[in-house]
Enzyme design. Structure first.
Site, PDB file in Angstrom:
ATOM      1  N   SER A  43      40.784  50.293  38.482  1.00 51.45           N
ATOM      2  CA  SER A  43      39.453  51.129  38.120  1.00 51.45           C
ATOM      3  C   SER A  43      39.722  52.100  38.549  1.00 51.45           C
ATOM      4  CB  SER A  43      38.878  50.087  39.116  1.00 51.45           C
ATOM      5  OG  SER A  43      37.411  50.555  39.153  1.00 51.45           O
ATOM      6  N   ASP A  80      27.651  54.800  63.508  1.00 53.33           N
ATOM      7  CA  ASP A  80      29.650  54.676  63.568  1.00 53.33           C
ATOM      8  C   ASP A  80      30.124  56.510  62.802  1.00 53.33           C
ATOM      9  OD1 ASP A  80      31.387  54.225  62.917  1.00 53.33           O
ATOM     10  OD2 ASP A  80      32.127  52.422  61.917  1.00 53.33           O
ATOM     11  N   ASP A 113      35.526  52.235  47.434  1.00 52.74           N
ATOM     12  CA  ASP A 113      35.577  52.890  45.411  1.00 52.74           C
ATOM     13  C   ASP A 113      36.476  54.416  44.839  1.00 52.74           C
ATOM     14  OD1 ASP A 113      35.711  51.581  42.346  1.00 52.74           O
ATOM     15  OD2 ASP A 113      33.737  52.485  42.400  1.00 52.74           O
ATOM     16  N   GLU A 172      36.169  43.792  30.357  1.00 46.99           N
ATOM     17  CA  GLU A 172      35.271  44.193  31.009  1.00 46.99           C
ATOM     18  C   GLU A 172      34.646  44.773  31.928  1.00 46.99           C
ATOM     19  OE1 GLU A 172      38.014  42.093  33.906  1.00 46.99           O
ATOM     20  OE2 GLU A 172      38.486  39.914  32.630  1.00 46.99           O
ATOM     21  N   PRO A 173      33.518  45.396  31.110  1.00 52.13           N
ATOM     22  CA  PRO A 173      32.977  47.005  31.469  1.00 52.13           C
ATOM     23  C   PRO A 173      31.867  46.726  33.168  1.00 52.13           C
ATOM     24  CG  PRO A 173      32.050  46.551  29.484  1.00 52.13           C
ATOM     25  CD  PRO A 173      33.666  45.710  29.628  1.00 52.13           C
ATOM     26  N   GLY A 174      32.126  47.181  33.638  1.00 51.29           N
ATOM     27  CA  GLY A 174      31.320  46.825  34.422  1.00 51.29           C
ATOM     28  C   GLY A 174      30.792  48.731  35.142  1.00 51.29           C
ATOM     29  N   HIS A 192      44.241  44.144  33.251  1.00 52.98           N
ATOM     30  CA  HIS A 192      42.894  45.223  33.932  1.00 52.98           C
ATOM     31  C   HIS A 192      44.389  46.504  34.378  1.00 52.98           C
ATOM     32  CE1 HIS A 192      40.167  47.170  35.755  1.00 52.98           C
ATOM     33  NE2 HIS A 192      38.817  46.250  36.087  1.00 52.98           N
ATOM     34  N   TYR A 229      28.915  49.321  42.593  1.00 54.38           N
ATOM     35  CA  TYR A 229      29.711  49.638  43.523  1.00 54.38           C
ATOM     36  C   TYR A 229      28.977  50.105  45.020  1.00 54.38           C
ATOM     37  CZ  TYR A 229      32.966  47.236  40.431  1.00 54.38           C
ATOM     38  OH  TYR A 229      33.727  46.764  39.458  1.00 54.38           O
ATOM     39  N   LYS A 252      30.157  41.712  39.151  1.00 57.29           N
ATOM     40  CA  LYS A 252      30.518  42.434  40.889  1.00 57.29           C
ATOM     41  C   LYS A 252      30.340  44.400  41.002  1.00 57.29           C
ATOM     42  CE  LYS A 252      35.529  41.394  39.999  1.00 57.29           C
ATOM     43  NZ  LYS A 252      34.912  41.316  38.730  1.00 57.29           N
TER      44      LYS A 252
END
Length: 430
Positions: free
Chosen positions: A222, A379, A343, A295-297, A219, A407, A91
């Protein structure tokens, strides 16, 4: 950017058979990969633009992805957390070059949907190296996982157990427990994680349904800024292991989740500090026969991508008799910069090119003015930096933004008709 670890682990020779074969295997057909610095890759791109002045869309924003940086992060992980197997969180950045490289290095994949499972499988990942780490899953996605033999999946509630029993009774289940994520930028506990006082009921329900629960996951959130959150969570997981053993389960897997900082974090809670706490805690509480994954991203990808934007417009203002400026660039919060909302990232612009002068990495010795930087859409929330200082810039000048790999592009849309930027690749390891 890197510490003294560079001289210990990150100095593997690029011309060694193992390294060169791995990086060559990771290349995708018809996608060129340069072997120059990020600075030179950007300069080559800008030079090509200047030679094509009349070509349509030639000043579009673009991204440079450094697969060499991803590889260095792999080496750092193996040096500091050798026991814990990284399962890359797709992700965070499902870029095909990144996924292919990590698959070539033998990493597993943390997938949250059918599409992410497909990405991992199509890259060549073995189903045994995929964990479907979404505690609340669509029924058809569970059926797809069963068809593809992707057995490992998480749960945190009894309703999910009944669903899994119906659609994938042979799944290998991992109980995701709730831990303290109050010291993280993105707190996931408000949505996922079984409170500890529900563990008995969930394990008994799984036992009554004859489901195969193989371990525990958690977890800490983040962007975690407390290294001891990991050790506290591991202690909680140890307690669940003991409880499960007393109930007749034989757990074999611990998943310590994500929340690991990338290479750009050099102050405060660094990856090295987390590893110094997490590794010894795992070794002290779990025997070698327990498989440990993570689960490193962002850890792998944040520092590997640089976004380059063109200034498409400027507005001048006077504040207390002092000039200030609003700069508009051609990528924004609906594109690569959605990390600002999703994020909680704070991004900082740097001058890339001014009046035809290539300024990457330079501190321009000229007067700076208060300014804000805005994205291209209509916007009003599309603001990248509300208050910063830059030298006086003009339409046609360029800015660059570091640490834009996590992200970002993966969550971009085409709102107002603005397309996602082109990605160019280089390999600074070789």
């Amino acid at each position: 950017m890197h510490t003294e670890l560079d001289t210990i682990v990150l100095n593997q020779r690029c011309d060694s058979p193992m390294v060169s074969k791995t990086l060559e295997t990771a290349r995708l057909p018809n996608i060129p990969v340069l072997s120059v610095s990020v600075k030179d890759a950007i300069k080559q791109k800008l030079d090509s633009i200047s030679q094509l002045k009349w070509e349509s869309d030639q000043e579009n924003a673009f991204v440079v992805g450094d697969i060499g940086e991803v590889y260095r992060q792999f080496l750092r992980w193996k040096a500091l957390l050798p026991r814990i197997e990284p399962f890359f969180a797709v992700k965070s950045n499902p870029d095909p070059m990144v996924v292919k490289l990590l698959q070539s290095l033998g990493l597993g994949f943390d997938c949250a949907s059918k599409a992410e499972i497909q990405i991992a499988l199509e890259t060549g990942a073995d189903p045994s190296r995929i964990i479907y780490a979404n505690p609340c899953k669509q029924a058809s996605y569970i059926r797809y996982a069963a068809q593809q033999n992707v057995a490992k999946m998480t749960f945190d509630n009894a309703d999910e157990l009944y669903k899994i029993k119906k659609f994938y009774p042979n799944a290998e289940l991992v109980l995701r427990i709730l831990t303290d994520d109050s010291k993280s930028l993105c707190q996931l506990g408000i949505k996922f994680g079984a409170p500890l006082d529900t563990v008995d009921h969930l394990l008994q329900t799984a036992k009554d349904l004859d489901l195969n629960v193989i371990g525990v996951s958690f977890h800490v959130g983040s962007g975690c800024y407390d290294q001891y959150a990991f050790s506290e969570a591991v202690n909680l997981a140890r307690g669940v292991f003991d409880k499960a053993e007393a109930m007749g389960f034989n757990f074999s897997l611990l998943d310590v989740g994500g929340g690991f900082p990338s290479a750009d974090v050099t102050d405060g809670v660094t990856f090295e500090k987390i590893a110094a706490v997490l590794g010894p805690t795992v070794d002290a509480l779990f025997p070698p026969n327990i498989r440990v994954i993570a689960e490193p991203g962002r850890y792998f990808v944040a520092s590997a991508f640089t976004v380059c934007t063109n200034i498409i417009a400027r507005r001048s203002k006077i504040n207390n008799e002092q000039p200030s400026f609003m700069y508009y660039v051609n990528d924004g919060m609906y594109g690569s910069f959605n990390c600002i909302i999703f994020d909680h990232q704070v991004v900082q612009p740097h001058v890339l090119a001014k009046d035809g002068h290539f300024a990457y990495g330079e501190e321009l010795e000229e007067k700076h003015y208060e300014c804000s930087v805005w994205g291209p859409t209509c916007d009003s929330i599309d603001c990248l930096n509300k208050k910063t200082t830059l030298p006086l810039l003009s339409e046609g000048d360029w800015l660059y933004w570091n640490n834009m790999g996590a992200y970002t592009v993966c969550s971009s849309s085409q709102f107002n008709g603005f397309k996602s930027p082109e990605i160019l690749y280089t390999n600074t390891y070789c």
